[in-house]
Write a protein that holds these residues in place. Structure first.
Motif, PDB file in Angstrom:
ATOM      1  N   PHE A  55       0.779  -1.228   0.000  1.00 27.82           N
ATOM      2  CA  PHE A  55       0.000   0.000   0.000  1.00 27.82           C
ATOM      3  C   PHE A  55       0.814   1.282   0.000  1.00 27.82           C
ATOM      4  O   PHE A  55       0.262   2.347   0.247  1.00 27.82           O
ATOM      5  CB  PHE A  55      -0.948   0.000   1.207  1.00 27.82           C
ATOM      6  CG  PHE A  55      -1.905  -1.153   1.207  1.00 27.82           C
ATOM      7  CD1 PHE A  55      -2.880  -1.258   0.231  1.00 27.82           C
ATOM      8  CD2 PHE A  55      -1.816  -2.151   2.150  1.00 27.82           C
ATOM      9  CE1 PHE A  55      -3.758  -2.327   0.207  1.00 27.82           C
ATOM     10  CE2 PHE A  55      -2.688  -3.223   2.142  1.00 27.82           C
ATOM     11  CZ  PHE A  55      -3.662  -3.309   1.169  1.00 27.82           C
ATOM     12  N   ALA A  56       2.109   1.206  -0.277  1.00 30.32           N
ATOM     13  CA  ALA A  56       2.930   2.415  -0.308  1.00 30.32           C
ATOM     14  C   ALA A  56       3.900   2.366  -1.471  1.00 30.32           C
ATOM     15  O   ALA A  56       4.395   1.313  -1.845  1.00 30.32           O
ATOM     16  CB  ALA A  56       3.696   2.573   1.000  1.00 30.32           C
ATOM     17  N   ASP A  57       4.131   3.534  -2.026  1.00 28.92           N
ATOM     18  CA  ASP A  57       5.145   3.695  -3.072  1.00 28.92           C
ATOM     19  C   ASP A  57       6.037   4.838  -2.601  1.00 28.92           C
ATOM     20  O   ASP A  57       5.712   6.006  -2.806  1.00 28.92           O
ATOM     21  CB  ASP A  57       4.493   4.008  -4.412  1.00 28.92           C
ATOM     22  CG  ASP A  57       5.495   4.036  -5.541  1.00 28.92           C
ATOM     23  OD1 ASP A  57       6.606   3.511  -5.368  1.00 28.92           O
ATOM     24  OD2 ASP A  57       5.166   4.592  -6.614  1.00 28.92           O
ATOM     25  N   GLY A  58       7.109   4.472  -1.941  1.00 21.56           N
ATOM     26  CA  GLY A  58       7.928   5.492  -1.290  1.00 21.56           C
ATOM     27  C   GLY A  58       7.193   5.990  -0.065  1.00 21.56           C
ATOM     28  O   GLY A  58       6.895   5.232   0.848  1.00 21.56           O
ATOM     29  N   LEU A  63      -3.153   2.497  -4.025  1.00 24.73           N
ATOM     30  CA  LEU A  63      -4.065   1.379  -4.083  1.00 24.73           C
ATOM     31  C   LEU A  63      -4.081   0.926  -5.532  1.00 24.73           C
ATOM     32  O   LEU A  63      -4.725   1.532  -6.380  1.00 24.73           O
ATOM     33  CB  LEU A  63      -5.468   1.789  -3.612  1.00 24.73           C
ATOM     34  CG  LEU A  63      -6.458   0.663  -3.413  1.00 24.73           C
ATOM     35  CD1 LEU A  63      -5.956  -0.304  -2.345  1.00 24.73           C
ATOM     36  CD2 LEU A  63      -7.814   1.198  -3.025  1.00 24.73           C
ATOM     37  N   ASP A  64      -3.317  -0.134  -5.833  1.00 23.62           N
ATOM     38  CA  ASP A  64      -3.182  -0.578  -7.210  1.00 23.62           C
ATOM     39  C   ASP A  64      -3.354  -2.086  -7.300  1.00 23.62           C
ATOM     40  O   ASP A  64      -3.984  -2.707  -6.446  1.00 23.62           O
ATOM     41  CB  ASP A  64      -1.851  -0.113  -7.799  1.00 23.62           C
ATOM     42  CG  ASP A  64      -0.644  -0.621  -7.031  1.00 23.62           C
ATOM     43  OD1 ASP A  64      -0.827  -1.417  -6.090  1.00 23.62           O
ATOM     44  OD2 ASP A  64       0.480  -0.237  -7.373  1.00 23.62           O
ATOM     45  N   ALA A  65      -2.779  -2.681  -8.320  1.00 24.32           N
ATOM     46  CA  ALA A  65      -2.944  -4.110  -8.574  1.00 24.32           C
ATOM     47  C   ALA A  65      -2.392  -4.977  -7.453  1.00 24.32           C
ATOM     48  O   ALA A  65      -2.877  -6.088  -7.231  1.00 24.32           O
ATOM     49  CB  ALA A  65      -2.266  -4.475  -9.901  1.00 24.32           C
ATOM     50  N   ARG A  66      -1.402  -4.472  -6.738  1.00 28.11           N
ATOM     51  CA  ARG A  66      -0.850  -5.254  -5.626  1.00 28.11           C
ATOM     52  C   ARG A  66      -1.888  -5.515  -4.554  1.00 28.11           C
ATOM     53  O   ARG A  66      -1.916  -6.586  -3.952  1.00 28.11           O
ATOM     54  CB  ARG A  66       0.354  -4.529  -5.026  1.00 28.11           C
ATOM     55  CG  ARG A  66       1.520  -4.408  -6.004  1.00 28.11           C
ATOM     56  CD  ARG A  66       2.632  -3.602  -5.420  1.00 28.11           C
ATOM     57  NE  ARG A  66       2.200  -2.206  -5.306  1.00 28.11           N
ATOM     58  CZ  ARG A  66       2.973  -1.230  -4.871  1.00 28.11           C
ATOM     59  NH1 ARG A  66       4.195  -1.468  -4.497  1.00 28.11           N
ATOM     60  NH2 ARG A  66       2.511   0.005  -4.808  1.00 28.11           N
ATOM     61  N   ALA A  67      -2.778  -4.550  -4.324  1.00 28.17           N
ATOM     62  CA  ALA A  67      -3.843  -4.734  -3.332  1.00 28.17           C
ATOM     63  C   ALA A  67      -4.805  -5.831  -3.779  1.00 28.17           C
ATOM     64  O   ALA A  67      -5.266  -6.635  -2.962  1.00 28.17           O
ATOM     65  CB  ALA A  67      -4.581  -3.427  -3.102  1.00 28.17           C
ATOM     66  N   ALA A  68      -5.109  -5.886  -5.069  1.00 23.85           N
ATOM     67  CA  ALA A  68      -5.984  -6.945  -5.585  1.00 23.85           C
ATOM     68  C   ALA A  68      -5.324  -8.308  -5.427  1.00 23.85           C
ATOM     69  O   ALA A  68      -5.987  -9.288  -5.065  1.00 23.85           O
ATOM     70  CB  ALA A  68      -6.312  -6.683  -7.052  1.00 23.85           C
ATOM     71  N   THR A  94      -2.792 -10.172  -9.691  1.00 22.02           N
ATOM     72  CA  THR A  94      -2.018  -8.939  -9.857  1.00 22.02           C
ATOM     73  C   THR A  94      -1.686  -8.705 -11.322  1.00 22.02           C
ATOM     74  O   THR A  94      -1.854  -7.587 -11.839  1.00 22.02           O
ATOM     75  CB  THR A  94      -0.722  -8.994  -9.027  1.00 22.02           C
ATOM     76  OG1 THR A  94      -1.062  -9.199  -7.658  1.00 22.02           O
ATOM     77  CG2 THR A  94       0.072  -7.709  -9.163  1.00 22.02           C
ATOM     78  N   ALA A  95      -1.227  -9.730 -12.011  1.00 21.54           N
ATOM     79  CA  ALA A  95      -0.901  -9.597 -13.429  1.00 21.54           C
ATOM     80  C   ALA A  95      -2.136  -9.271 -14.243  1.00 21.54           C
ATOM     81  O   ALA A  95      -2.091  -8.448 -15.181  1.00 21.54           O
ATOM     82  CB  ALA A  95      -0.249 -10.875 -13.940  1.00 21.54           C
ATOM     83  N   GLY A  96      -3.258  -9.902 -13.912  1.00 21.97           N
ATOM     84  CA  GLY A  96      -4.496  -9.633 -14.639  1.00 21.97           C
ATOM     85  C   GLY A  96      -4.969  -8.198 -14.482  1.00 21.97           C
ATOM     86  O   GLY A  96      -5.386  -7.549 -15.459  1.00 21.97           O
ATOM     87  N   VAL A  97      -4.905  -7.693 -13.266  1.00 21.32           N
ATOM     88  CA  VAL A  97      -5.329  -6.315 -13.027  1.00 21.32           C
ATOM     89  C   VAL A  97      -4.382  -5.332 -13.727  1.00 21.32           C
ATOM     90  O   VAL A  97      -4.818  -4.355 -14.323  1.00 21.32           O
ATOM     91  CB  VAL A  97      -5.413  -6.012 -11.511  1.00 21.32           C
ATOM     92  CG1 VAL A  97      -5.620  -4.532 -11.242  1.00 21.32           C
ATOM     93  CG2 VAL A  97      -6.534  -6.843 -10.885  1.00 21.32           C
ATOM     94  N   ARG A  98      -3.099  -5.625 -13.697  1.00 23.75           N
ATOM     95  CA  ARG A  98      -2.143  -4.747 -14.396  1.00 23.75           C
ATOM     96  C   ARG A  98      -2.363  -4.793 -15.900  1.00 23.75           C
ATOM     97  O   ARG A  98      -2.290  -3.750 -16.567  1.00 23.75           O
ATOM     98  CB  ARG A  98      -0.706  -5.155 -14.065  1.00 23.75           C
ATOM     99  CG  ARG A  98      -0.287  -4.721 -12.691  1.00 23.75           C
ATOM    100  CD  ARG A  98       1.152  -5.044 -12.409  1.00 23.75           C
ATOM    101  NE  ARG A  98       1.513  -4.562 -11.084  1.00 23.75           N
ATOM    102  CZ  ARG A  98       2.616  -4.876 -10.449  1.00 23.75           C
ATOM    103  NH1 ARG A  98       3.491  -5.693 -11.015  1.00 23.75           N
ATOM    104  NH2 ARG A  98       2.868  -4.397  -9.257  1.00 23.75           N
ATOM    105  N   ALA A  99      -2.643  -5.966 -16.443  1.00 22.64           N
ATOM    106  CA  ALA A  99      -2.895  -6.075 -17.887  1.00 22.64           C
ATOM    107  C   ALA A  99      -4.187  -5.360 -18.260  1.00 22.64           C
ATOM    108  O   ALA A  99      -4.250  -4.679 -19.305  1.00 22.64           O
ATOM    109  CB  ALA A  99      -2.978  -7.545 -18.285  1.00 22.64           C
ATOM    110  N   ALA A 100      -5.223  -5.472 -17.435  1.00 21.43           N
ATOM    111  CA  ALA A 100      -6.492  -4.808 -17.733  1.00 21.43           C
ATOM    112  C   ALA A 100      -6.335  -3.288 -17.635  1.00 21.43           C
ATOM    113  O   ALA A 100      -6.961  -2.541 -18.412  1.00 21.43           O
ATOM    114  CB  ALA A 100      -7.572  -5.284 -16.756  1.00 21.43           C
TER     115      ALA A 100
END
Length: 103
Positions: A55-58, A63-68, A94-100
């Protein structure tokens, strides 16, 4: 040069902490509270690391694909799936959400 000073200080600090751990009397380590805390501490540290990486980037919350992927892994754990399936579910989601999101 400052990086090497930080590395040396960290190595020295780790050595001192390890040495202090070896100097703790056995009577203290046999107490039920200490045993319970020692059993729960790794789980708490792993949970905190997982939350920070998910849940953090730096210093910015995200809230991105990692949360899914984490949610998929949690569902698989609740369904008592084998560990490899839990990891695979997290990766696939995660890969599916990033691809979508990228398409």
């Amino acid at each position: 040069m400052n990086v090497w000073i930080a590395i040396g200080a960290t190595a020295l600090g780790c050595y001192v902490v390890k040495l202090l751990g070896l100097l703790v009397p056995a009577g203290i380590l046999d107490r039920p509270l200490v045993k319970r805390l020692a059993a729960l501490l790794p789980v708490a540290l792993l949970a905190a690391l997982t939350a920070q990486q998910t849940f953090a980037d730096g210093r910015v919350p995200v809230l991105d694909a990692r949360a899914a992927g984490l949610a998929a892994a949690a569902v698989a754990l609740l369904l008592r799936a084998p560990f490899l399936f839990v990891v695979a579910a997290a990766v696939v989601v995660t890969a599916g959400v990033r691809a979508a999101a990228g398409a």
